[in-house]
Scaffold this motif. Sequence first.
Motif: not given
Length: 507
Positions: A245-265
């Motif tokens: 599964l993938t989460v976005p990467v922006d100018q500050h690196g891996l989007d850990v908020d998106a990762l947190a939401r994925l962890c909840e799901q």
Amino acid sequence: MPPFKSLIQVDKTLPTPVFLQLSEQLGQLIRAGTLVAGQRLPGTRQLADLLELNRQTVVAAYDEGLAQGWLESRAGSGTYVAAHFPDIKPQLLASNDSTASVLGTDSTGTQPGYAFDSLNFLVRPVLTNSAGLHLDDGFPDIRLAPMDELSRAYRSYFRWGNPQTHFGYGDTKGHLLLREQLSLHLNETRGLRTTPENILITRGSIMGLHLTSQVLLRSGDIVVTGETTWAGATMNFRKTGATILTVPVDQHGLDVDALARLCEQKNTIRMVFVTPHHHYPTTVTLRPDRRIRLLQLAEQYRFAILEDDYDYDFHYLSRPILPLASADREGMVVYVGSLTKSVAPAFRIGYVVAPTALIDELARLRRIIDRQGDPMLEFAIGQLLKTGDLKRHFRKALRTYHVRRDRFCELLTSELAPIVQFTKPDGGMAVWARFDPAIDMDALATRAGQKGLFLSSGVFHNPPGQQLHGTRLGFASSTEEELERSVMVLRNVLGSSFGFPGFIRPW
């Protein structure tokens, strides 16, 4: 009687003894079905006369066939093809191919006679150092490698110590000298807290990723990566049967908020793969607050963090940000690195740093793949760390690559804007460049190659369903003059082939 004089051809000029040539050719005739089980062979004197050989040569060939089990001797009767062979239907030569192989129906040797699964996701272009102009994936300049120092270290391996120790089997975890020196180096430069027992030496970081994947992942496990990531890692995850599964990467690196939401799901995430120091391929650095949050999520949801720190030694803004592993208090991080990018790709030295229980298991798995590494190379690299030669090389290379980065970014701005957009990387050995969407990246790479410039099309960086129109342009392995020539070639190709005539400049 088969026409032995036509079927058997021996060459007395070859280094292989004639009796072995004869024995092997008899074996081939048996395997091909020309000679069948239980068939009587000519007497040794008769065959010797037919082939114009010494009788003792035929006797030796028959003895070899008996020893190999192809033939059997019957008292008072002679020598026969062994009776236990099954009936083999002789293969017919194709009407238009006199070289058909006795090993299968494919005379070219490309296809076996049995089935196997070919995995499409393992197909990936092989990146090599180009001898001409190149803007590669981010390779080191081999011309800067400390070859003289390495040569001296190699010679010392032969001169000193117990040969039984030096040239016998070694520790599966790697040469102790290198693990000791690497432990000191990692503790000093990366803030880790290791002992030699926390380190497994591998043949490049890719072996470390493979071993870790095989030990930690099972079919159906969930691995999370960035939307853009290194294909070498995902290929290993997919080979285990894991779901990616993938989460976005922006100018500050891996989007850990998106990762947190994925962890909840999906509260069964097994591993998160990151390249936080210089994200691959975009080179962005994971922001400190995101690093802290990532470690917190790992502790909360008990997933492993596989941290690939492939070019930590080259950061151009004062002291680099320390690895995630340096702040890991719960043993959640498996830290993988390499000296390959720091010295030269041919020197396959990588390492895995983890709690000793995992290192022991990785070493046990490594043993059935590759009994041990290269003790001579590991000793030599350990010596260079011990004497300080390798650290001096790092400092020299860092200064050189810093200058090349600045010059390359100047050239991209002055010569290729606005068609090429980029952010100057804080470290690493490549620039992530985004090209005008009107440009066909495959065609660009092909036409640049025709003009003597190697660069990757970057299409394998594209996430499914997306076109990034980007690629990595490595600057470290080229001199400033080579970078200038490379950019001019790229500019002229863009002008002549893609409708940007103002970019064409005469040489």
